[in-house]
Design a protein around this motif. Structure first.
Motif, PDB file in Angstrom:
ATOM      1  N   ASP A   1       3.939  10.634  -0.141  1.00 17.99           N
ATOM      2  CA  ASP A   1       5.078  11.553  -0.170  1.00 17.99           C
ATOM      3  C   ASP A   1       5.716  11.808   1.194  1.00 17.99           C
ATOM      4  O   ASP A   1       6.525  12.711   1.342  1.00 17.99           O
ATOM      5  CB  ASP A   1       4.675  12.878  -0.810  1.00 17.99           C
ATOM      6  CG  ASP A   1       3.588  13.601  -0.028  1.00 17.99           C
ATOM      7  OD1 ASP A   1       3.219  13.153   1.072  1.00 17.99           O
ATOM      8  OD2 ASP A   1       3.125  14.644  -0.523  1.00 17.99           O
ATOM      9  N   ASP A   2       5.383  10.996   2.203  1.00 13.62           N
ATOM     10  CA  ASP A   2       5.900  11.236   3.555  1.00 13.62           C
ATOM     11  C   ASP A   2       6.805  10.113   4.050  1.00 13.62           C
ATOM     12  O   ASP A   2       6.951   9.917   5.251  1.00 13.62           O
ATOM     13  CB  ASP A   2       4.745  11.446   4.528  1.00 13.62           C
ATOM     14  CG  ASP A   2       3.834  10.218   4.643  1.00 13.62           C
ATOM     15  OD1 ASP A   2       3.922   9.313   3.778  1.00 13.62           O
ATOM     16  OD2 ASP A   2       3.030  10.173   5.593  1.00 13.62           O
TER      17      ASP A   2
ATOM     18  N   HIS B   1      21.899  -2.223  14.477  1.00 19.30           N
ATOM     19  CA  HIS B   1      21.177  -1.089  13.914  1.00 19.30           C
ATOM     20  C   HIS B   1      20.324  -1.581  12.751  1.00 19.30           C
ATOM     21  O   HIS B   1      20.686  -2.531  12.066  1.00 19.30           O
ATOM     22  CB  HIS B   1      22.144  -0.041  13.379  1.00 19.30           C
ATOM     23  CG  HIS B   1      22.919   0.681  14.431  1.00 19.30           C
ATOM     24  ND1 HIS B   1      23.539   1.866  14.182  1.00 19.30           N
ATOM     25  CD2 HIS B   1      23.169   0.397  15.729  1.00 19.30           C
ATOM     26  CE1 HIS B   1      24.159   2.292  15.274  1.00 19.30           C
ATOM     27  NE2 HIS B   1      23.946   1.405  16.226  1.00 19.30           N
ATOM     28  N   MET B   2      19.214  -0.901  12.530  1.00 14.04           N
ATOM     29  CA  MET B   2      18.390  -1.160  11.350  1.00 14.04           C
ATOM     30  C   MET B   2      17.641   0.110  11.009  1.00 14.04           C
ATOM     31  O   MET B   2      17.509   0.998  11.847  1.00 14.04           O
ATOM     32  CB  MET B   2      17.397  -2.299  11.595  1.00 14.04           C
ATOM     33  CG  MET B   2      16.287  -1.952  12.560  1.00 14.04           C
ATOM     34  SD  MET B   2      15.018  -3.220  12.689  1.00 14.04           S
ATOM     35  CE  MET B   2      15.894  -4.489  13.555  1.00 14.04           C
ATOM     36  N   THR B   3      17.172   0.185   9.782  1.00 17.90           N
ATOM     37  CA  THR B   3      16.291   1.291   9.416  1.00 17.90           C
ATOM     38  C   THR B   3      14.971   0.703   8.948  1.00 17.90           C
ATOM     39  O   THR B   3      14.937  -0.339   8.287  1.00 17.90           O
ATOM     40  CB  THR B   3      16.904   2.178   8.301  1.00 17.90           C
ATOM     41  OG1 THR B   3      17.245   1.369   7.180  1.00 17.90           O
ATOM     42  CG2 THR B   3      18.133   2.918   8.804  1.00 17.90           C
ATOM     43  N   VAL B   4      13.888   1.382   9.340  1.00 18.92           N
ATOM     44  CA  VAL B   4      12.533   0.958   8.999  1.00 18.92           C
ATOM     45  C   VAL B   4      11.800   2.169   8.455  1.00 18.92           C
ATOM     46  O   VAL B   4      11.983   3.289   8.955  1.00 18.92           O
ATOM     47  CB  VAL B   4      11.802   0.398  10.247  1.00 18.92           C
ATOM     48  CG1 VAL B   4      10.388  -0.032   9.915  1.00 18.92           C
ATOM     49  CG2 VAL B   4      12.581  -0.772  10.841  1.00 18.92           C
ATOM     50  N   ILE B   5      10.975   1.973   7.454  1.00 15.49           N
ATOM     51  CA  ILE B   5      10.169   3.079   6.941  1.00 15.49           C
ATOM     52  C   ILE B   5       9.283   3.574   8.077  1.00 15.49           C
ATOM     53  O   ILE B   5       8.550   2.799   8.698  1.00 15.49           O
ATOM     54  CB  ILE B   5       9.345   2.639   5.718  1.00 15.49           C
ATOM     55  CG1 ILE B   5      10.282   2.252   4.565  1.00 15.49           C
ATOM     56  CG2 ILE B   5       8.397   3.753   5.280  1.00 15.49           C
ATOM     57  CD1 ILE B   5       9.592   1.658   3.357  1.00 15.49           C
TER      58      ILE B   5
ATOM     59  N   ASP C   1       0.802  -1.223   0.000  1.00 15.45           N
ATOM     60  CA  ASP C   1       0.000   0.000   0.000  1.00 15.45           C
ATOM     61  C   ASP C   1       0.836   1.275   0.000  1.00 15.45           C
ATOM     62  O   ASP C   1       0.323   2.350  -0.299  1.00 15.45           O
ATOM     63  CB  ASP C   1      -0.945   0.021   1.205  1.00 15.45           C
ATOM     64  CG  ASP C   1      -2.012  -1.056   1.105  1.00 15.45           C
ATOM     65  OD1 ASP C   1      -2.411  -1.400  -0.022  1.00 15.45           O
ATOM     66  OD2 ASP C   1      -2.427  -1.572   2.157  1.00 15.45           O
ATOM     67  N   ILE C   2       2.120   1.167   0.352  1.00 16.40           N
ATOM     68  CA  ILE C   2       2.947   2.369   0.375  1.00 16.40           C
ATOM     69  C   ILE C   2       4.020   2.383  -0.710  1.00 16.40           C
ATOM     70  O   ILE C   2       4.506   3.440  -1.068  1.00 16.40           O
ATOM     71  CB  ILE C   2       3.592   2.592   1.764  1.00 16.40           C
ATOM     72  CG1 ILE C   2       4.474   1.422   2.181  1.00 16.40           C
ATOM     73  CG2 ILE C   2       2.540   2.888   2.812  1.00 16.40           C
ATOM     74  CD1 ILE C   2       5.281   1.666   3.445  1.00 16.40           C
TER      75      ILE C   2
ATOM     76  N   THR D   1      16.482   9.318   7.854  1.00 17.15           N
ATOM     77  CA  THR D   1      17.130   9.651   6.594  1.00 17.15           C
ATOM     78  C   THR D   1      16.048   9.660   5.525  1.00 17.15           C
ATOM     79  O   THR D   1      15.047   8.944   5.634  1.00 17.15           O
ATOM     80  CB  THR D   1      18.227   8.625   6.227  1.00 17.15           C
ATOM     81  OG1 THR D   1      17.672   7.315   6.274  1.00 17.15           O
ATOM     82  CG2 THR D   1      19.400   8.705   7.182  1.00 17.15           C
ATOM     83  N   PRO D   2      16.229  10.470   4.497  1.00 22.62           N
ATOM     84  CA  PRO D   2      15.196  10.574   3.462  1.00 22.62           C
ATOM     85  C   PRO D   2      15.018   9.271   2.685  1.00 22.62           C
ATOM     86  O   PRO D   2      15.968   8.514   2.493  1.00 22.62           O
ATOM     87  CB  PRO D   2      15.715  11.662   2.521  1.00 22.62           C
ATOM     88  CG  PRO D   2      16.843  12.328   3.227  1.00 22.62           C
ATOM     89  CD  PRO D   2      17.364  11.359   4.242  1.00 22.62           C
ATOM     90  N   PHE D   3      13.792   9.021   2.253  1.00 23.71           N
ATOM     91  CA  PHE D   3      13.539   7.918   1.339  1.00 23.71           C
ATOM     92  C   PHE D   3      14.087   8.328  -0.023  1.00 23.71           C
ATOM     93  O   PHE D   3      13.949   9.483  -0.427  1.00 23.71           O
ATOM     94  CB  PHE D   3      12.030   7.624   1.236  1.00 23.71           C
ATOM     95  CG  PHE D   3      11.736   6.405   0.421  1.00 23.71           C
ATOM     96  CD1 PHE D   3      11.753   5.153   1.009  1.00 23.71           C
ATOM     97  CD2 PHE D   3      11.489   6.498  -0.943  1.00 23.71           C
ATOM     98  CE1 PHE D   3      11.517   4.006   0.255  1.00 23.71           C
ATOM     99  CE2 PHE D   3      11.255   5.361  -1.702  1.00 23.71           C
ATOM    100  CZ  PHE D   3      11.264   4.117  -1.097  1.00 23.71           C
TER     101      PHE D   3
END
Length: 179
Positions: free
Chosen positions: A167-168, A126-130, A43-44, A152-154
């Motif tokens: 867009d977020d 460490h990990m990054t998640v939307i 959905d995203i 950090t920006p997508f």
């Protein structure tokens, strides 16, 4: 590790696994097949989640491992571990959508943490998640990860990471001590 229908085995991926791992990651996050599990990003984000080149790069990198999880002769899960000095990075985590909710993910992340601590001697994962993936972030928080607020920006416009449907989007850093 025993499960109701078979033993989980962990090993490092090889070049021969690349196509199966791409298919697994895509099935867990993109398209209609991903809706069978709860980790879908359909959905995203549309488009691809990864590709053979990206997976092969992780497999061949001297500082990375692509932990491959098998049950009953088939690949059912995977995750990337990357050694980054004092910490390890956890990424490319996927469990087959048909098997989500059986506890496989919990076992995979625990094994990844154990290996990072024992093999590399790191003190943090460490990990990054939307950041809009509140359900996924909550799952990681239940496993001891904490939100740092650091984002950090997508990479909008780079379709290797998917085609955003909103867009977020941004990535948030989550951290867990491994001591």
């Amino acid at each position: 590790m025993e499960t109701a229908t078979g033993r989980l085995t962990f090993r490092d991926a090889t070049d021969a696994d690349v196509d199966a791992l791409v298919a697994l990651v895509e099935s867990a996050y993109r398209g209609e097949s991903s809706r069978a599990g709860w980790t879908t990003e359909a959905d995203i984000l549309q488009g691809q989640r990864t590709d053979p080149e990206g997976v092969r790069e992780v497999v061949e990198s001297p500082d990375s491992r692509l932990l491959t999880v098998e049950r009953d002769g088939g690949i059912v899960a995977c995750c990337q571990l990357e050694h980054r000095g004092e910490h390890a990075y956890f990424g490319m985590f996927a469990v087959s959508p048909a098997l989500q909710g059986e506890g496989i993910g919990k076992r995979v992340i625990a094994e990844a943490e154990r290996q990072a601590r024992e093999v590399w001697g790191v003190t943090e994962m460490h990990m990054t998640v939307i950041s809009v993936r509140e359900d996924l972030i909550a799952w990681y928080e239940r496993r001891g990860y904490r939100r740092t607020g650091e984002t950090t920006p997508f990479p909008y416009g780079d379709e290797r990471f998917g085609i955003p449907q909103r867009d977020d989007l941004r990535f948030e850093l989550l951290v867990k001590p491994l001591a």
